[in-house]
Design a protein around this motif. Structure first.
Motif, PDB file in Angstrom:
ATOM      1  N   PHE A 124       6.300  10.514  -6.152  1.00 23.21           N
ATOM      2  CA  PHE A 124       5.297   9.775  -7.032  1.00 23.21           C
ATOM      3  C   PHE A 124       4.048   9.652  -6.429  1.00 23.21           C
ATOM      4  N   SER A 125       3.592  10.992  -6.202  1.00 23.03           N
ATOM      5  CA  SER A 125       2.202  11.054  -5.620  1.00 23.03           C
ATOM      6  C   SER A 125       1.287  10.981  -6.525  1.00 23.03           C
ATOM      7  N   ALA A 126       1.613  11.257  -7.880  1.00 24.03           N
ATOM      8  CA  ALA A 126       0.915  11.143  -9.244  1.00 24.03           C
ATOM      9  C   ALA A 126       0.502   9.559  -9.413  1.00 24.03           C
ATOM     10  N   MET A 127       1.456   8.791  -9.277  1.00 24.91           N
ATOM     11  CA  MET A 127       1.394   7.483  -9.576  1.00 24.91           C
ATOM     12  C   MET A 127       0.494   6.880  -8.554  1.00 24.91           C
ATOM     13  N   ARG A 128       0.532   7.106  -7.146  1.00 24.70           N
ATOM     14  CA  ARG A 128      -0.140   6.539  -6.239  1.00 24.70           C
ATOM     15  C   ARG A 128      -1.771   6.923  -6.541  1.00 24.70           C
ATOM     16  N   ALA A 129      -1.708   8.116  -6.959  1.00 23.75           N
ATOM     17  CA  ALA A 129      -3.235   8.722  -7.193  1.00 23.75           C
ATOM     18  C   ALA A 129      -3.918   7.743  -8.343  1.00 23.75           C
ATOM     19  N   ARG A 130      -3.177   7.619  -9.394  1.00 21.51           N
ATOM     20  CA  ARG A 130      -3.598   6.916 -10.668  1.00 21.51           C
ATOM     21  C   ARG A 130      -3.829   5.300 -10.047  1.00 21.51           C
ATOM     22  N   VAL A 144      -6.307  -5.016  -6.813  1.00 20.15           N
ATOM     23  CA  VAL A 144      -5.571  -4.435  -5.319  1.00 20.15           C
ATOM     24  C   VAL A 144      -4.537  -3.672  -5.402  1.00 20.15           C
ATOM     25  N   THR A 145      -4.679  -2.183  -4.838  1.00 24.40           N
ATOM     26  CA  THR A 145      -3.348  -1.454  -5.097  1.00 24.40           C
ATOM     27  C   THR A 145      -2.613  -1.582  -3.575  1.00 24.40           C
ATOM     28  N   VAL A 146      -1.397  -1.841  -3.590  1.00 19.56           N
ATOM     29  CA  VAL A 146      -0.480  -1.717  -2.375  1.00 19.56           C
ATOM     30  C   VAL A 146       0.019  -0.505  -2.476  1.00 19.56           C
ATOM     31  N   MET A 147      -0.478   0.397  -1.232  1.00 25.81           N
ATOM     32  CA  MET A 147       0.239   1.490  -1.066  1.00 25.81           C
ATOM     33  C   MET A 147       0.865   1.830   0.203  1.00 25.81           C
ATOM     34  N   GLY A 148       1.835   2.731   0.674  1.00 27.08           N
ATOM     35  CA  GLY A 148       2.451   3.000   1.984  1.00 27.08           C
ATOM     36  C   GLY A 148       3.469   3.869   1.929  1.00 27.08           C
ATOM     37  N   ASP A 180       7.890   1.618  12.609  1.00 26.18           N
ATOM     38  CA  ASP A 180       8.121   2.912  12.022  1.00 26.18           C
ATOM     39  C   ASP A 180       7.014   3.867  12.217  1.00 26.18           C
ATOM     40  N   GLY A 181       5.680   3.322  12.046  1.00 27.63           N
ATOM     41  CA  GLY A 181       4.390   3.570  12.411  1.00 27.63           C
ATOM     42  C   GLY A 181       4.341   4.575  11.123  1.00 27.63           C
ATOM     43  N   VAL A 182       3.127   5.584  11.354  1.00 21.25           N
ATOM     44  CA  VAL A 182       2.399   6.202  10.361  1.00 21.25           C
ATOM     45  C   VAL A 182       3.320   7.303   9.895  1.00 21.25           C
ATOM     46  N   LYS A 183       3.654   7.420   8.425  1.00 20.15           N
ATOM     47  CA  LYS A 183       4.296   8.369   7.905  1.00 20.15           C
ATOM     48  C   LYS A 183       3.692   9.283   6.780  1.00 20.15           C
ATOM     49  N   PRO A 184       4.250  10.339   6.391  1.00 23.49           N
ATOM     50  CA  PRO A 184       3.289  11.420   5.430  1.00 23.49           C
ATOM     51  C   PRO A 184       3.139  10.659   4.425  1.00 23.49           C
ATOM     52  N   GLN A 185       3.717   9.664   3.592  1.00 17.13           N
ATOM     53  CA  GLN A 185       3.166   9.071   2.480  1.00 17.13           C
ATOM     54  C   GLN A 185       2.006   7.972   2.858  1.00 17.13           C
ATOM     55  N   THR A 186       2.068   7.564   4.134  1.00 17.31           N
ATOM     56  CA  THR A 186       0.922   6.527   4.709  1.00 17.31           C
ATOM     57  C   THR A 186      -0.327   7.380   4.667  1.00 17.31           C
ATOM     58  N   ILE A 187      -0.218   8.644   5.346  1.00 15.16           N
ATOM     59  CA  ILE A 187      -1.471   9.711   5.458  1.00 15.16           C
ATOM     60  C   ILE A 187      -1.738   9.950   3.821  1.00 15.16           C
ATOM     61  N   GLU A 188      -0.951  10.220   3.021  1.00 10.82           N
ATOM     62  CA  GLU A 188      -1.354  10.619   1.730  1.00 10.82           C
ATOM     63  C   GLU A 188      -1.954   9.495   1.153  1.00 10.82           C
ATOM     64  N   ALA A 189      -1.725   8.042   1.325  1.00 12.15           N
ATOM     65  CA  ALA A 189      -2.439   7.000   0.605  1.00 12.15           C
ATOM     66  C   ALA A 189      -3.719   6.937   1.106  1.00 12.15           C
ATOM     67  N   ILE A 190      -4.106   7.320   2.428  1.00 15.51           N
ATOM     68  CA  ILE A 190      -5.322   7.093   3.056  1.00 15.51           C
ATOM     69  C   ILE A 190      -6.104   8.252   2.209  1.00 15.51           C
TER      70      ILE A 190
END
Length: 850
Positions: free
Chosen positions: A410-416, A353-357, A432-442
């Motif tokens: 750390f976009s490359a880390m999240r992709a891995r 399980v990967t935790v992202m956000g 706080d709601g949906v933020k740019p890194q939340t959208i990137e994680a999706i």
């Protein structure tokens, strides 16, 4: 005459169309209407009918018409002295029009003639070829017949020799028999010519009896039978008859004669890195001279034994009409692929399980509550800057968590993390709601095609609004179950623990639906999650086992590095000896720091592992050199453009504690490049700052960025002596912000001109040794002594310079305001006239920001 309409033709000859149709019908041309076309033949038939002579021959059409034209014109030409004379110009033009029908008929006749000649030539060549083939075939048949006759003669002579030898042996046996001797004495054949008696008048001499030659018929026949002669054959052999010229059957008489291929044979040629001209010719089944001829046509003088590289050989093969194919040499990778790849039993494994956000939305705090630890409190700046792997055993079952950084760098880390996972938990703060890194994680989760579970955190805080979060997620096509979608969402609080059990149940339910299984006994397959260089322990890699079992003492390959597993630790730091699927471990023993995301494999021995690692390093080096070679020309033009535009370059050397941080810093810093300042990261490596790093920074005039690392003793002394700039950081925000400030300082400021005053020249005074002094009236603003000026004449700038003097009456003045008179002297300019205007301005520089 060309084809024309009946109606227009009637208008040309001045009759009504109906009358013309009646005349055409009378002439035998029926079925015409006013809108139909009228051909030349029909016009001639109509002419014959109207003339009344039906048998008159039609005039023959001319094959060509020649038109001549002469024009005369007159040109008036003036001489140097002013006189003029006329020149007569005569232009003659001649144009020939040829009937298209005549041309097409002549062309058809010419083509028919050429075709007949070509067929005749082909027939003659075919006859010559047939005669040659018949001559060659006859010659071959004659040679084979002669060889066959010689072989038969040799066999006949050998057979006769054997027969004579057998007859001699039989005769010797007969002579030794007593019956044969007695019978030879009394037998006198009556029919023999020599037994007819003596001739008249002569006495028959006494003859010696030779028993060896006296034989009766029965004994002769017996001898013939012993000599293997067919029964009934005579005693004498007849001479063989001479053979006539009859057809000889050969081994190729019933076979098809070789014919030249009608189409070129296209072969697929495998080309290694280097190949000789002779070998290349043999591969294409052509003579070496043809290859040399082709190379000479390409401008290369070669010999038959000269080596050709891959590119040249490919060009030659394609030039000669074949297909070039790169020959793939055997590599250590091929030897590894031949290892055990059989079927192994699959067992259920723990979910990954990967935790992202987004940053600071509580990802690590949520994992701390699940693991009952305090990782978040020990992180620099309160944010996660590394990817962490943890194995957790809960009341609902075991699972492995990957904690990824939320910062944008750390976009490359999240992709891995998304690529190596089974389920993604996206943590969104309720306040706080949906933020740019939340959208990137999706987006990362969708690219990896893994299921998503939404964890809405911080519901215990004031201002938390989970419904707003769900609404914002739906705008990004993530529809939770409450909104009729298929994505699970759970409201949780990392501080109070509310909803955490429901979140774990949702994760386990999703894993049961996926039916996650992996082999335990098969070959190992893993992935490097993170890697760093520890001062006391050397290269340390965090590895996530995906398939098989990793044991202490195994020989492993991780990307371009290899080594023996000297020690293994779990996520709590406890030493372990075995790690199965879905287990994260920290291992020691690699030859270097691998790259995060590299695949981990097990080799059967240390030699194979070293060979594969060295092969991968050499291939990576070759690829790097190839990229550098390909970009040389581009770099030349880029450097020329930079020198022309005076583009500045900021060289940086990045050192960090883990590979992921190096990657994130490099990408973030290089993104700051602008049209005027280029950020160039010349080197990025894991580990502390060494003396070689400082020397590299000195040679390239670079600034060292140290992220969670320090310089050793020798490096510190060199830094102090040489004055190298080194900046230490613990939080990535600070590093990015300070480099951004440095780049802004290198940017050229925005220059703006502001007009401060305008004076009109009322009179001009010429002073000796000084020049022209303009008596002016200030009509706008104020005139200041130190400001630059422009001289305007009819609102056009004719000079730009500086003030030489500014006086009010006889006194020097620093500033003259509007409505006052003054005397102005412009430096190095005396061409001032009454009515000119002197414009005074100042240059204002504004600091630029990114």
């Amino acid at each position: 005459m060309s084809e024309t309409n009946i109606k227009s033709f009637a208008q040309k000859i001045g009759v009504e169309p109906e009358h013309l149709l009646l005349q055409l019908t009378a002439a035998g041309i029926k079925g015409k209407k006013a809108g139909d076309d009228l051909t030349n033949d029909e016009k001639m038939l109509l002419l014959k009918h109207l003339s009344g002579d039906q048998d008159a021959e039609l005039p023959k059409s001319r094959s060509k018409i020649t038109l001549s034209r002469r024009t005369t014109s007159e040109i008036r030409q003036t001489s140097r002295t002013g006189g003029a004379h006329a020149v007569q110009v005569v232009v003659r033009k001649k144009r020939t029009f040829v009937n298209k029908g005549v041309i097409s008929e002549a062309q058809a006749q010419e083509e028919e003639k050429r075709r007949l000649e070509k067929e005749k030539e082909q027939q003659r060549q075919a006859e010559i070829e047939a005669a040659k083939e018949a001559e060659i075939l006859a010659k071959k048949m004659a040679e084979e017949a002669e060889a066959k006759a010689k072989a038969e003669a040799e066999a006949e002579r050998a057979h006769l020799a054997e027969a004579e030898k057998a007859a001699k042996e039989t005769t010797k046996k007969k002579q030794s028999s007593p019956e044969t001797v007695e019978q030879a004495e009394v037998s006198k054949p009556a029919d023999h010519k020599k037994s007819a008696g003596p001739r008249p008048g002569k006495q028959t001499p006494a003859k010696k009896e030779k028993l060896a030659h006296v034989r009766d018929k029965d004994s002769y026949e017996k001898e013939r039978e012993q000599l293997h002669v067919a029964p009934g054959k005579g005693g004498k052999r007849r001479k063989p008859k001479r053979r006539g010229n009859k057809a000889v059957q050969t081994s190729i008489s019933d076979q098809h004669i070789f014919e030249k291929p009608t189409e070129p044979v296209v072969r697929e040629i495998e080309i290694p890195e280097t190949i000789t001209v002779a070998d290349l010719a043999a591969a294409m089944s052509v003579k070496a001279g043809e290859v040399i001829k082709t190379l000479m046509g390409m401008g290369m003088m070669v010999t038959i034994n000269q080596m050709l590289d891959t590119d040249t050989a490919t060009l030659v093969v394609e030039e000669m009409g074949h297909v070039a194919k790169e020959a793939r040499a055997a590599t250590p990778e091929d030897l590894y692929s031949q290892q055990d790849t059989g079927d192994h039993e699959l067992i259920t494994r723990y979910p990954i399980v990967t935790v992202m956000g987004h940053v600071d939305h509580g990802k690590t705090s949520l994992l701390d509550y699940i693991r009952e630890t305090r990782v978040a409190s020990g992180e620099a700046g309160g944010i996660t800057q590394h990817i962490g792997a943890y194995h957790v055993k809960t009341g609902q079952g075991g699972m492995t968590f990957l904690d990824t950084p939320g910062h944008e760098a750390f976009s490359a880390m999240r992709a891995r993390g998304a690529q190596a996972t089974d389920i993604v938990i996206i943590v969104v703060a309720a306040d706080d709601g949906v933020k740019p890194q939340t959208i990137e994680a999706i987006h990362h989760a969708r690219t990896a095609n893994v299921p998503i579970v939404i964890a809405i955190n911080k519901i215990d805080k004031e201002g938390a609004d989970p419904e707003r979060v769900k609404s914002e997620l739906s705008s990004h096509e993530v529809f939770v179950e409450d909104y009729g979608g298929d994505v699970m969402s759970v409201n949780v609080s990392a501080h109070t623990g509310e909803g955490v059990d429901s979140l774990l149940e949702s994760v386990l339910l999703t894993s049961e639906i996926l039916e996650l299984k992996a082999p335990v006994t098969g070959p190992l397959k893993g992935m490097v999650v993170e890697a760093r260089l520890d001062k006391g322990r050397g290269p340390v890699a965090t590895v996530l086992v995906l398939e098989g079992t990793l044991n202490k003492g195994d020989i492993i390959i991780a990307g371009q590095e290899s080594g023996k597993v000297r020690a293994m630790y779990d996520d709590t730091g406890k030493s372990i000896k075995h790690a199965g699927p879905s287990m994260p471990v920290e291992l020691l023993g690699l030859s270097g720091v691998p790259t995060a995301g590299d695949e981990v494999l097990v080799a059967k021995d240390d030699r194979m592992a070293r060979e594969i690692a060295m092969y991968r390093k050499s291939k990576a080096k070759e690829s790097k050199l190839a990229r550098q070679q390909a970009s040389k020309l581009e770099n030349i033009f880029q450097n020329m453009e930079d020198s022309q535009s005076e583009k500045k370059t900021l060289n940086l050397l990045v050192k960090a504690d883990v590979q992921g941080s190096v990657e994130a810093l490099t990408q973030s810093l290089e993104k700051m490049s602008s049209d005027e300042v280029k950020v160039n990261v010349i080197h990025g490596m894991v580990g502390g700052i060494s003396e070689s790093d400082v020397n590299l920074a000195l040679a390239s005039e670079a600034v060292i960025i140290a992220f969670n690392v320090r310089a050793d003793t020798a490096a510190r002394k060199l830094i102090e002596n040489e004055g190298v700039e080194v900046y230490y950081y613990k939080v990535i925000y600070d590093a990015v912000d300070q480099v951004k400030a440095a780049i802004e300082g290198m940017l050229s400021p925005d220059v703006k001109e502001e007009i401060t005053g305008l004076a009109e020249v009322r009179d001009v005074f010429v002073v000796s040794k000084v020049g022209a002094i303009a008596g002016c009236m200030v009509i706008e603003g104020s005139i200041k002594r130190n400001n630059p000026v422009r001289v305007l004449r009819d609102n056009v700038v004719i000079f730009e310079g500086k003030l030489d003097s500014l006086k009010r009456f006889k006194e020097d003045a620093n500033e003259v305001k509007s409505g006052l008179e003054c005397g102005i002297g412009v430096k190095n300019y005396n061409d001032i006239k009454v009515g000119d205007q002197i414009e005074v301005f100042e240059v204002i520089e504004t600091k630029r920001t990114l």
